[in-house]
Design a protein around this motif. Structure first.
Motif, PDB file in Angstrom:
ATOM      1  N   UNK A  12     -20.800   3.678   2.710  1.00 56.43           N
ATOM      2  CA  UNK A  12     -19.896   4.274   3.155  1.00 56.43           C
ATOM      3  C   UNK A  12     -18.927   4.064   4.338  1.00 56.43           C
ATOM      4  N   UNK A  13     -19.387   2.400   4.770  1.00 60.30           N
ATOM      5  CA  UNK A  13     -18.475   2.028   6.092  1.00 60.30           C
ATOM      6  C   UNK A  13     -17.551   1.108   4.171  1.00 60.30           C
ATOM      7  N   UNK A  14     -17.703   0.499   3.732  1.00 57.87           N
ATOM      8  CA  UNK A  14     -17.313  -0.436   2.889  1.00 57.87           C
ATOM      9  C   UNK A  14     -16.255   0.993   2.512  1.00 57.87           C
ATOM     10  N   UNK A  15     -16.188   1.953   2.271  1.00 60.33           N
ATOM     11  CA  UNK A  15     -14.827   2.905   2.111  1.00 60.33           C
ATOM     12  C   UNK A  15     -14.635   3.150   3.187  1.00 60.33           C
ATOM     13  N   UNK A  16     -14.680   2.600   4.056  1.00 60.00           N
ATOM     14  CA  UNK A  16     -13.984   3.045   5.591  1.00 60.00           C
ATOM     15  C   UNK A  16     -13.293   1.647   6.112  1.00 60.00           C
ATOM     16  N   UNK A  17     -12.912   1.395   5.633  1.00 61.63           N
ATOM     17  CA  UNK A  17     -12.433   0.197   5.487  1.00 61.63           C
ATOM     18  C   UNK A  17     -13.071  -0.987   6.566  1.00 61.63           C
ATOM     19  N   UNK A  18     -14.401  -0.976   6.445  1.00 64.18           N
ATOM     20  CA  UNK A  18     -15.558  -1.838   7.436  1.00 64.18           C
ATOM     21  C   UNK A  18     -15.800  -1.616   8.811  1.00 64.18           C
ATOM     22  N   UNK A  19     -15.729  -0.199   8.697  1.00 66.44           N
ATOM     23  CA  UNK A  19     -15.718   0.426  10.675  1.00 66.44           C
ATOM     24  C   UNK A  19     -17.019   1.323   9.342  1.00 66.44           C
ATOM     25  N   UNK A  20     -18.012   0.848  11.058  1.00 67.46           N
ATOM     26  CA  UNK A  20     -19.190   1.418  10.308  1.00 67.46           C
ATOM     27  C   UNK A  20     -19.386   2.918  11.295  1.00 67.46           C
ATOM     28  N   UNK A  21     -18.924   3.333  11.724  1.00 67.66           N
ATOM     29  CA  UNK A  21     -18.684   3.781  13.362  1.00 67.66           C
ATOM     30  C   UNK A  21     -17.142   4.477  13.377  1.00 67.66           C
ATOM     31  N   UNK A  22     -17.322   6.034  13.529  1.00 67.98           N
ATOM     32  CA  UNK A  22     -16.630   7.147  14.129  1.00 67.98           C
ATOM     33  C   UNK A  22     -16.625   8.058  15.439  1.00 67.98           C
ATOM     34  N   UNK A  23     -15.216   7.782  16.350  1.00 66.62           N
ATOM     35  CA  UNK A  23     -15.258   9.002  16.814  1.00 66.62           C
ATOM     36  C   UNK A  23     -14.772   9.957  16.294  1.00 66.62           C
ATOM     37  N   UNK A  24     -14.272  11.584  16.602  1.00 65.24           N
ATOM     38  CA  UNK A  24     -14.385  12.641  15.780  1.00 65.24           C
ATOM     39  C   UNK A  24     -14.184  14.316  16.727  1.00 65.24           C
TER      40      UNK A  24
END
Length: 164
Positions: free
Chosen positions: A143-155
């Motif tokens: 899923x990180x790979x699908x998120x442009x290499x970002x392994x986390x997000x704040x929502x």
């Protein structure tokens, strides 16, 4: 629950999925101000199509809890604070995304939410509630790979709901 996912921009073909879910409402079992752990489990089976581009139909599992506490009043608002925690896993071929590997961990979502009935709304408009939440989402490798290499997000989210 039967769900058919369709990608409006054609990113993936239609995916059909059947999910079974169970939850336990333990509100009040451990005191009046503690809303319980509210444990839940979801198991989902892909019936046709795979959004991840894999060749095999996948199986997904989700574990969750959402402990909540009465937090008192702010003005006329009765506040409730909850701490939702959700873990998403592949039990088999769910998070492949064409990589050839099935990443077992899909995500970990830990949040905090503050909610309150909105008693200032007129009764003829039904019962309204408001919620403000902050979630920290940690992604598994695929899923990180699908998120442009970002392994986390704040929502951050805000919601209004009504029932009548």
């Amino acid at each position: 629950t039967y769900t058919a996912y369709h990608s409006p921009n054609g990113r993936f073909g239609t995916v059909e999925e059947l999910a079974l879910s169970v939850g336990f409402d333990d509100d009040g079992l451990l005191g009046e101000t503690f809303g319980g752990l509210q444990p839940s489990l979801v198991v989902a089976f892909e019936l046709s199509g795979q959004a991840d581009g894999g060749a095999d139909l996948g199986t997904y599992a989700q574990l969750g809890i959402e402990p909540s506490f009465d937090a008192g009043k702010v003005g006329d608002l009765d506040l409730t604070v909850s701490v939702p925690v959700t873990l998403g896993f592949s039990l088999g071929d769910y998070y492949e995304f064409g990589t050839g590997s099935d990443d077992s961990l899909g995500f970990v979502d830990i949040g905090v939410a503050v909610s309150s009935p909105l008693g200032f709304m007129p009764s003829r408009a039904g019962a309204w509630d408001g919620t403000l939440a902050l979630h920290f989402l940690m992604l598994g490798d695929n899923n990180e790979a699908l998120n442009a290499g970002e392994d986390s997000e704040l929502i951050v989210s805000f919601g209004l709901s009504t029932s009548f």
